[in-house]
Design an enzyme around this catalytic site. Sequence first.
Site: not given
Length: 554
Positions: A24, A44-45, A278, A281, A284-285, A287, A440
């Site tokens: 995107r 997964n959940c 990481t 540069p 990336y990592a 999860g 309340k």
Amino acid sequence: MNPLTIVIVGGVAGGASAATRARRMNEHAEIVLFEKDDYVSFANCGLPYHIGEEIPDRADLLVATPDLLRKRFRLDVRVAQEVVAIDRDAKEVEVKRRDTGEVYRQGYDKLILAPGASPLVPPMSGTEAKNVLTLRNLADTDKIKSFVDHESTRRAVVVGAGFIGLEMVEQLIHRGVATSLVELRPQVLPLMDPEMASPLEDELLHDGVELHLGVSVTSIDLDDDGLAMGVELSDGRRIEADMVILGIGVRPNIGLAEESGLEIGASGAIATNAWMQTSDPDIYAVGDAVEYVYGPTALPTRIALAGPANRAGRLAGEHAATGSGPSSHPVLGTSIVRVFGVTAALTGVTESLAARLDLPCRSATIVGKHHAGYYPGAEAMTLKLTFDPEDGKVVGAQVVGGSGVDKRIDVIATAMHFGGTVRDLSGLDLAYAPPYGSAKDPIHIAAFVACNELDGLAPLCSPSASLRGKAVLDVRTEQEVENAPLAGVDEVIHIPLDELRERLGELDRSKPLVVTCGVGARGHIATRILKQHGFDVQNLSGGATVRARAWSGD
């Protein structure tokens, strides 16, 4: 000029989010997504709920198919292909095709790692049996469901009473499988404080689950065909089983990162910066394999939850595709689980975790209704608010009950995200109508209690505290005291609240005094009366109700 090449290792939450966000943000990049399994993006959940047939159609678990990702996002999706090595100097990854065993290399300009985590399997004999299972992906789901669907599977043992273990127990009972739950810690859901987990244990027992807490599985017994037929426990007991499910936690998959020389953090996961980069540069990592900054401590830690993984993937995908983008926010570990008719949720630190981390904190516990008590169907909930004793900053919350638990934990997590204090919570303008809440809200009440503690108006006594050497005053009615005596106390002075002012002379002003009632509300009124008459007094947080759950007898 050649287009930017972004290679992503792993799909599901983090990897798939990174890939679609990258597209995107950069229509011209070449984006290659490798997934070693057959499914690149699945819920997964939702896996336990398909096993229990609350989600009857397996296809509903597939969030995005490779075909959809190719057509809609022009992603080069390669399933059943595993990245086995990273050549950082050449900026290439080595890929192995699962079907043919062929190994080839793929270049990258930016690399995003989303390798996830693997279920922990204890080093004991018997775990190799085909009916000893873990739940991490669709293949695992299919295996477990095939056993549950088979009429010969009538007894199961679930090892581990965390989120996955509890969800599996619930679904197995729904399917008519007699289930035993084994947990090394002396409580279910060890992330929560003991008194907050106690209602879950009551609910499990009520629904026929056999609980074995404070013990471990020492061995798995196999029959002549190599199938598990039972487990041996550390207390000498044996449980028969047609199936054993291990839900004792996960281990981050850091092998690829470690072998390529990327920095691994103190928590044992991949170290990243605010843009999920990481120590290299260009890599990336995201999860379950990475560290996130934990909000209450500002320290990096592992938090294996889908929400942080999705958000991290989005950030990494944007930064990899454009070279810029927003930075990540600290993670609070906000989570929730349903166990039959009870829901438990938490965010930030619990009181027990704060003690282990040596973080100063105080807690206020209240019992309230999820909507106006006079409106039919009001369900009880217990809310425990943990805060800094100096400035009142909210550092955590736990809620357990029926309906409305999710709403309260999300409101508190939002306030924590913005650095909110208990005074901020006390002034929140929340929606109110009798079917939905109270004027309340339980959040307000917990915040009021915390503010009174901070201001010295009504000091609190922890529900788990020893009351030795203190006079204890119970302001409930005689019938209430008879029906539910206060736990962990030999002698109690009983003066109903409405008689207290006239009977102050019966109390010894020289002794510290702890006041209790049913849930703490009348105790607060009594505390205010006594304090203004010169007594050294505390109100038992959560009253006799929470005390019954919290008192261990030590």
